[in-house]
Design a protein around this motif. Structure first.
Motif, PDB file in Angstrom:
ATOM      1  N   UNK A  58       0.808  -1.236   0.000  1.00 31.36           N
ATOM      2  CA  UNK A  58       0.000   0.000   0.000  1.00 31.36           C
ATOM      3  C   UNK A  58       0.833   1.275   0.000  1.00 31.36           C
ATOM      4  N   UNK A  59       2.145   1.164  -0.068  1.00 36.14           N
ATOM      5  CA  UNK A  59       2.966   2.364  -0.227  1.00 36.14           C
ATOM      6  C   UNK A  59       3.048   2.708  -1.699  1.00 36.14           C
ATOM      7  N   UNK A  60       3.507   3.931  -1.963  1.00 40.23           N
ATOM      8  CA  UNK A  60       3.674   4.379  -3.343  1.00 40.23           C
ATOM      9  C   UNK A  60       5.082   4.925  -3.524  1.00 40.23           C
ATOM     10  N   UNK A  61       5.588   4.771  -4.762  1.00 42.91           N
ATOM     11  CA  UNK A  61       6.852   5.394  -5.120  1.00 42.91           C
ATOM     12  C   UNK A  61       6.632   6.193  -6.411  1.00 42.91           C
ATOM     13  N   UNK A  62       7.450   7.204  -6.571  1.00 43.43           N
ATOM     14  CA  UNK A  62       7.402   8.010  -7.796  1.00 43.43           C
ATOM     15  C   UNK A  62       8.711   7.822  -8.543  1.00 43.43           C
ATOM     16  N   UNK A  63       8.598   7.628  -9.849  1.00 48.46           N
ATOM     17  CA  UNK A  63       9.765   7.577 -10.723  1.00 48.46           C
ATOM     18  C   UNK A  63       9.752   8.828 -11.581  1.00 48.46           C
TER      19      UNK A  63
END
Length: 95
Positions: free
Chosen positions: A48-53
């Motif tokens: 449920x975490x998010x990462x941005x590229x």
């Protein structure tokens, strides 16, 4: 010269990390003042975490038309160091 910057970080990003990324992008832009662009996407992780590229690219045009990068397509995103030349194989002495 051209420049590329790739960052992978937690989303949402903290203000201190955002200032570091902005500094990197400004440095990248200085290497290729003719065109700059950034591609970014947010990915959901299994927990449920998010990462941005973010992929930023800048180009210094030395010949012909400039191809703005990065280029996003159905199969991915491409950024490269340099400028694509429109010369044909024949003009380049390749047979």
């Amino acid at each position: 010269m051209c420049g590329l910057t790739l960052s992978i970080h937690p989303y949402p990003i903290s203000s201190s990390h955002e200032s570091v990324l902005e500094s990197l992008c400004q440095t990248c832009k200085a290497r290729g003042p003719d065109t700059q662009s950034t591609y970014s996407t947010i990915l959901d992780l299994e927990d449920s975490r998010q990462i941005e590229l973010r992929l930023s690219a800048s180009v210094l045009g030395l010949r012909g038309e400039i191809t703005q990068q990065p280029i996003a397509g159905k199969r991915g995103v491409l950024g490269w160091n340099g400028q694509v030349s429109s010369d044909t194989d024949e003009n380049m002495g390749i047979s």
